[in-house]
Design a protein around this motif. Structure first.
Motif, PDB file in Angstrom:
ATOM      1  N   GLY A 180     -13.532  11.544  -1.062  1.00  0.00           N
ATOM      2  CA  GLY A 180     -13.190  10.603  -0.001  1.00  0.00           C
ATOM      3  C   GLY A 180     -11.795  10.060  -0.139  1.00  0.00           C
ATOM      4  N   LYS A 181     -11.551   8.951   0.541  1.00  0.00           N
ATOM      5  CA  LYS A 181     -10.191   8.405   0.613  1.00  0.00           C
ATOM      6  C   LYS A 181      -9.691   7.897  -0.735  1.00  0.00           C
ATOM      7  CE  LYS A 181      -9.850   7.294   5.514  1.00  0.00           C
ATOM      8  NZ  LYS A 181      -9.548   6.248   6.526  1.00  0.00           N
ATOM      9  N   ILE A 182     -10.590   7.382  -1.566  1.00  0.00           N
ATOM     10  CA  ILE A 182     -10.149   6.893  -2.872  1.00  0.00           C
ATOM     11  C   ILE A 182      -9.676   8.055  -3.737  1.00  0.00           C
ATOM     12  CG2 ILE A 182     -10.854   5.772  -5.014  1.00  0.00           C
ATOM     13  CD1 ILE A 182     -12.714   4.016  -3.405  1.00  0.00           C
ATOM     14  N   THR A 183     -10.447   9.133  -3.772  1.00  0.00           N
ATOM     15  CA  THR A 183     -10.046  10.283  -4.587  1.00  0.00           C
ATOM     16  C   THR A 183      -8.803  10.965  -4.021  1.00  0.00           C
ATOM     17  OG1 THR A 183     -11.728  11.591  -3.411  1.00  0.00           O
ATOM     18  CG2 THR A 183     -12.311  10.733  -5.579  1.00  0.00           C
ATOM     19  N   GLU A 184      -8.643  10.927  -2.706  1.00  0.00           N
ATOM     20  CA  GLU A 184      -7.413  11.450  -2.095  1.00  0.00           C
ATOM     21  C   GLU A 184      -6.215  10.625  -2.544  1.00  0.00           C
ATOM     22  OE1 GLU A 184      -7.911  11.425   2.105  1.00  0.00           O
ATOM     23  OE2 GLU A 184      -9.541  12.898   2.106  1.00  0.00           O
ATOM     24  N   LEU A 185      -6.371   9.296  -2.539  1.00  0.00           N
ATOM     25  CA  LEU A 185      -5.309   8.402  -2.989  1.00  0.00           C
ATOM     26  C   LEU A 185      -4.984   8.651  -4.455  1.00  0.00           C
ATOM     27  CD1 LEU A 185      -3.432   5.915  -2.616  1.00  0.00           C
ATOM     28  CD2 LEU A 185      -5.429   4.478  -3.167  1.00  0.00           C
ATOM     29  N   VAL A 186      -6.015   8.787  -5.280  1.00  0.00           N
ATOM     30  CA  VAL A 186      -5.819   9.032  -6.711  1.00  0.00           C
ATOM     31  C   VAL A 186      -5.011  10.304  -6.927  1.00  0.00           C
ATOM     32  CG1 VAL A 186      -7.008   9.693  -8.842  1.00  0.00           C
ATOM     33  CG2 VAL A 186      -7.843   7.755  -7.496  1.00  0.00           C
ATOM     34  N   GLU A 187      -5.376  11.365  -6.238  1.00  0.00           N
ATOM     35  CA  GLU A 187      -4.668  12.638  -6.409  1.00  0.00           C
ATOM     36  C   GLU A 187      -3.210  12.523  -5.991  1.00  0.00           C
ATOM     37  OE1 GLU A 187      -5.825  17.257  -5.742  1.00  0.00           O
ATOM     38  OE2 GLU A 187      -5.866  16.021  -3.928  1.00  0.00           O
ATOM     39  N   LYS A 188      -2.940  11.801  -4.912  1.00  0.00           N
ATOM     40  CA  LYS A 188      -1.555  11.634  -4.461  1.00  0.00           C
ATOM     41  C   LYS A 188      -0.740  10.816  -5.461  1.00  0.00           C
ATOM     42  CE  LYS A 188      -2.465  12.182   0.484  1.00  0.00           C
ATOM     43  NZ  LYS A 188      -2.530  11.522   1.814  1.00  0.00           N
ATOM     44  N   ILE A 189      -1.361   9.820  -6.068  1.00  0.00           N
ATOM     45  CA  ILE A 189      -0.671   9.041  -7.101  1.00  0.00           C
ATOM     46  C   ILE A 189      -0.419   9.914  -8.325  1.00  0.00           C
ATOM     47  CG2 ILE A 189      -0.877   7.096  -8.697  1.00  0.00           C
ATOM     48  CD1 ILE A 189      -2.478   5.631  -6.510  1.00  0.00           C
ATOM     49  N   GLN A 190      -1.420  10.691  -8.718  1.00  0.00           N
ATOM     50  CA  GLN A 190      -1.267  11.582  -9.870  1.00  0.00           C
ATOM     51  C   GLN A 190      -0.126  12.580  -9.661  1.00  0.00           C
ATOM     52  OE1 GLN A 190      -5.245  13.215 -10.023  1.00  0.00           O
ATOM     53  NE2 GLN A 190      -5.866  11.868 -11.710  1.00  0.00           N
ATOM     54  N   ASN A 191       0.036  13.034  -8.424  1.00  0.00           N
ATOM     55  CA  ASN A 191       1.079  14.018  -8.106  1.00  0.00           C
ATOM     56  C   ASN A 191       2.430  13.379  -7.799  1.00  0.00           C
ATOM     57  OD1 ASN A 191      -0.767  16.118  -8.399  1.00  0.00           O
ATOM     58  ND2 ASN A 191      -1.298  16.152  -6.223  1.00  0.00           N
ATOM     59  N   GLY A 192       2.482  12.046  -7.802  1.00  0.00           N
ATOM     60  CA  GLY A 192       3.726  11.350  -7.510  1.00  0.00           C
ATOM     61  C   GLY A 192       4.078  11.297  -6.043  1.00  0.00           C
ATOM     62  N   GLU A 193       3.111  11.586  -5.167  1.00  0.00           N
ATOM     63  CA  GLU A 193       3.352  11.602  -3.727  1.00  0.00           C
ATOM     64  C   GLU A 193       3.270  10.206  -3.117  1.00  0.00           C
ATOM     65  OE1 GLU A 193       0.627  14.371  -1.959  1.00  0.00           O
ATOM     66  OE2 GLU A 193       0.984  15.877  -3.513  1.00  0.00           O
ATOM     67  N   MET A 194       2.550   9.313  -3.756  1.00  0.00           N
ATOM     68  CA  MET A 194       2.418   7.927  -3.287  1.00  0.00           C
ATOM     69  C   MET A 194       2.527   6.989  -4.481  1.00  0.00           C
ATOM     70  SD  MET A 194      -0.617   7.948  -0.392  1.00  0.00           S
ATOM     71  CE  MET A 194      -0.276   6.224   0.034  1.00  0.00           C
ATOM     72  N   PHE A 195       3.134   5.847  -4.259  1.00  0.00           N
ATOM     73  CA  PHE A 195       3.259   4.798  -5.270  1.00  0.00           C
ATOM     74  C   PHE A 195       3.668   5.354  -6.638  1.00  0.00           C
ATOM     75  CE2 PHE A 195      -0.132   3.462  -2.262  1.00  0.00           C
ATOM     76  CZ  PHE A 195       0.568   2.446  -1.624  1.00  0.00           C
ATOM     77  N   PRO A 196       4.839   5.962  -6.717  1.00  0.00           N
ATOM     78  CA  PRO A 196       5.289   6.524  -8.004  1.00  0.00           C
ATOM     79  C   PRO A 196       5.352   5.487  -9.113  1.00  0.00           C
ATOM     80  CG  PRO A 196       7.100   6.378  -6.425  1.00  0.00           C
ATOM     81  CD  PRO A 196       5.842   6.134  -5.654  1.00  0.00           C
ATOM     82  N   GLU A 197       5.511   4.220  -8.740  1.00  0.00           N
ATOM     83  CA  GLU A 197       5.541   3.168  -9.754  1.00  0.00           C
ATOM     84  C   GLU A 197       4.197   3.038 -10.470  1.00  0.00           C
ATOM     85  OE1 GLU A 197       5.006   0.874  -5.783  1.00  0.00           O
ATOM     86  OE2 GLU A 197       5.648   2.849  -6.491  1.00  0.00           O
ATOM     87  N   ILE A 198       3.095   3.360  -9.757  1.00  0.00           N
ATOM     88  CA  ILE A 198       1.786   3.320 -10.411  1.00  0.00           C
ATOM     89  C   ILE A 198       1.676   4.446 -11.428  1.00  0.00           C
ATOM     90  CG2 ILE A 198      -0.703   3.567 -10.072  1.00  0.00           C
ATOM     91  CD1 ILE A 198      -0.431   2.222  -7.394  1.00  0.00           C
ATOM     92  N   LYS A 199       2.118   5.625 -11.041  1.00  0.00           N
ATOM     93  CA  LYS A 199       2.094   6.745 -11.988  1.00  0.00           C
ATOM     94  C   LYS A 199       2.920   6.422 -13.224  1.00  0.00           C
ATOM     95  CE  LYS A 199       2.957  11.697 -12.419  1.00  0.00           C
ATOM     96  NZ  LYS A 199       3.357  12.955 -11.740  1.00  0.00           N
ATOM     97  N   GLU A 200       4.069   5.808 -13.014  1.00  0.00           N
ATOM     98  CA  GLU A 200       4.963   5.504 -14.128  1.00  0.00           C
ATOM     99  C   GLU A 200       4.371   4.448 -15.058  1.00  0.00           C
ATOM    100  OE1 GLU A 200       9.484   3.743 -14.907  1.00  0.00           O
ATOM    101  OE2 GLU A 200       8.848   4.311 -12.884  1.00  0.00           O
ATOM    102  N   ASN A 201       3.705   3.455 -14.487  1.00  0.00           N
ATOM    103  CA  ASN A 201       3.238   2.318 -15.277  1.00  0.00           C
ATOM    104  C   ASN A 201       1.778   2.418 -15.726  1.00  0.00           C
ATOM    105  OD1 ASN A 201       5.437   0.043 -15.266  1.00  0.00           O
ATOM    106  ND2 ASN A 201       5.470   0.928 -13.199  1.00  0.00           N
ATOM    107  N   ILE A 202       0.988   3.242 -15.059  1.00  0.00           N
ATOM    108  CA  ILE A 202      -0.446   3.292 -15.337  1.00  0.00           C
ATOM    109  C   ILE A 202      -0.877   4.585 -16.017  1.00  0.00           C
ATOM    110  CG2 ILE A 202      -2.756   3.259 -14.305  1.00  0.00           C
ATOM    111  CD1 ILE A 202      -1.334   0.577 -14.262  1.00  0.00           C
ATOM    112  N   MET A 203      -0.277   5.696 -15.633  1.00  0.00           N
ATOM    113  CA  MET A 203      -0.733   6.977 -16.166  1.00  0.00           C
ATOM    114  C   MET A 203      -0.104   7.250 -17.529  1.00  0.00           C
ATOM    115  SD  MET A 203      -1.156   9.674 -13.020  1.00  0.00           S
ATOM    116  CE  MET A 203      -1.759  10.895 -14.210  1.00  0.00           C
TER     117      MET A 203
END
Length: 229
Positions: free
Chosen positions: A195-218
C-alpha cells in the motif's frame, strides 16, 4: 500463501535464503487471526535464513485506540499491552500444537518494545520534528491516515488525523531499516498488504522522496518488504 510483491530486495536472494524473515502483527487489522498468522509463519519458515521473528505492534496500537475510543493515551497503552499479551499467548498455544519440535524453537516471539532501543527512539524524535516542520511530510502522513479511517463509523477531526499520522512515524524506522529484535537482525518483513506506506518507504529507501530521512534514519541496508497472502 504466495509471494505477490518484493520491495527493497530481490527474489533471488529470497530463494537463496539470505534473509531472516519477520512476521508483523497489526492488532487493529481483522485479517490477523491466529489461523492466518500461522499460515504466514509456515511460509516464512520455508523461506527464512534461520529463524522467524513474530512480533506484535501492541504499544503503537495505543495511538489508534486513543483516537478511535477517545480515551487517554495511558489507558490506551494499558489496553494495547493486554491485547498484545493475550494474542501472543493464544498464538503460542496453537503453534505448540501445530508445529514440529524442530520448528518451534525457530519461532521467536516479541512485542513492539523489543525493537525500540535508544537508537530507534532517536530516529523517532527526528521524524516527529520533521512532522512539525515539513508540511509535505505532514500532509502525506495525514493523507495516508485519512484513507485508513475513511470508512469508519464517524468523522475524525484534523487533530485526530494528525495524531493518527504519528502511528506511521512510530513504525517508519523499522520499515526502512533492518532492525534487531531480541538479538536477531530482521532483514525482511512478511506482511499480507502492500500500500501507500510501503510505497513511501521504498521511495525513501531509493532517495526519491525525503532524502533527508534516508540520510538521518537509514543506517542499514534497506529493509525488504514481502507481500505474502
Amino acid at each position: 500463501m504466495n509471494l505477490h510483491k518484493i520491495r527493497g530486495g530481490n527474489k533471488e536472494d529470497l530463494e537463496n535464503k539470505k534473509y531472516t524473515l519477520s512476521v508483523g502483527i497489526s492488532l487493529g487489522n481483522k485479517w490477523f487471526t491466529t489461523e492466518n498468522i500461522i499460515e504466514l509463519i509456515k511460509w516464512s519458515l520455508q523461506n527464512t535464513k534461520d529463524n522467524v521473528i513474530v512480533y506484535i505492534g501492541d504499544s503503537i496500537h495505543a495511538i489508534n485506540l486513543e483516537v478511535k475510543k477517545r480515551i487517554s493515551y495511558e489507558k490506551a497503552l494499558a489496553m494495547a499491552d493486554q491485547m498484545g499479551n493475550e494474542f501472543l499467548e493464544q498464538l503460542k498455544t496453537e503453534i505448540l500444537k501445530l508445529f514440529s519440535p524442530e520448528d518451534v524453537p525457530k519461532i521467536i516471539f516479541a512485542k513492539w518494545n523489543d525493537l525500540v532501543d535508544t537508537s530507534y527512539k532517536n530516529k523517532i524524535d527526528y521524524l516527529y520534528n520533521l512532522y512539525k516542520s515539513n508540511d509535505n511530510f505532514k500532509n502525506i502522513l495525514e493523507d495516508i491516515s485519512t484513507e485508513a479511517v475513511i470508512n469508519g463509523e464517524r468523522k475524525y477531526s484534523p487533530e485526530e488525523i494528525h495524531r493518527l499520522g504519528t502511528y506511521i512515524i512510530e513504525e517508519l524506522p523499522h520499515q526502512l531499516n533492518r532492525v534487531q529484535i531480541k538479538g536477531f537482525v530482521c532483514d525482511a518483513l512478511v506482511y499480507p498488504f502492500d500500500g501507500k506506506i510501503t510505497e513511501l518507504v521504498e521511495k525513501i529507501q531509493n532517495g526519491e522522496m525525503f532524502p533527508e530521512i534516508k540520510e538521518n534514519i537509514m543506517d542499514t541496508e534497506p529493509k525488504v518488504f514481502l507481500e505474502v497472502k
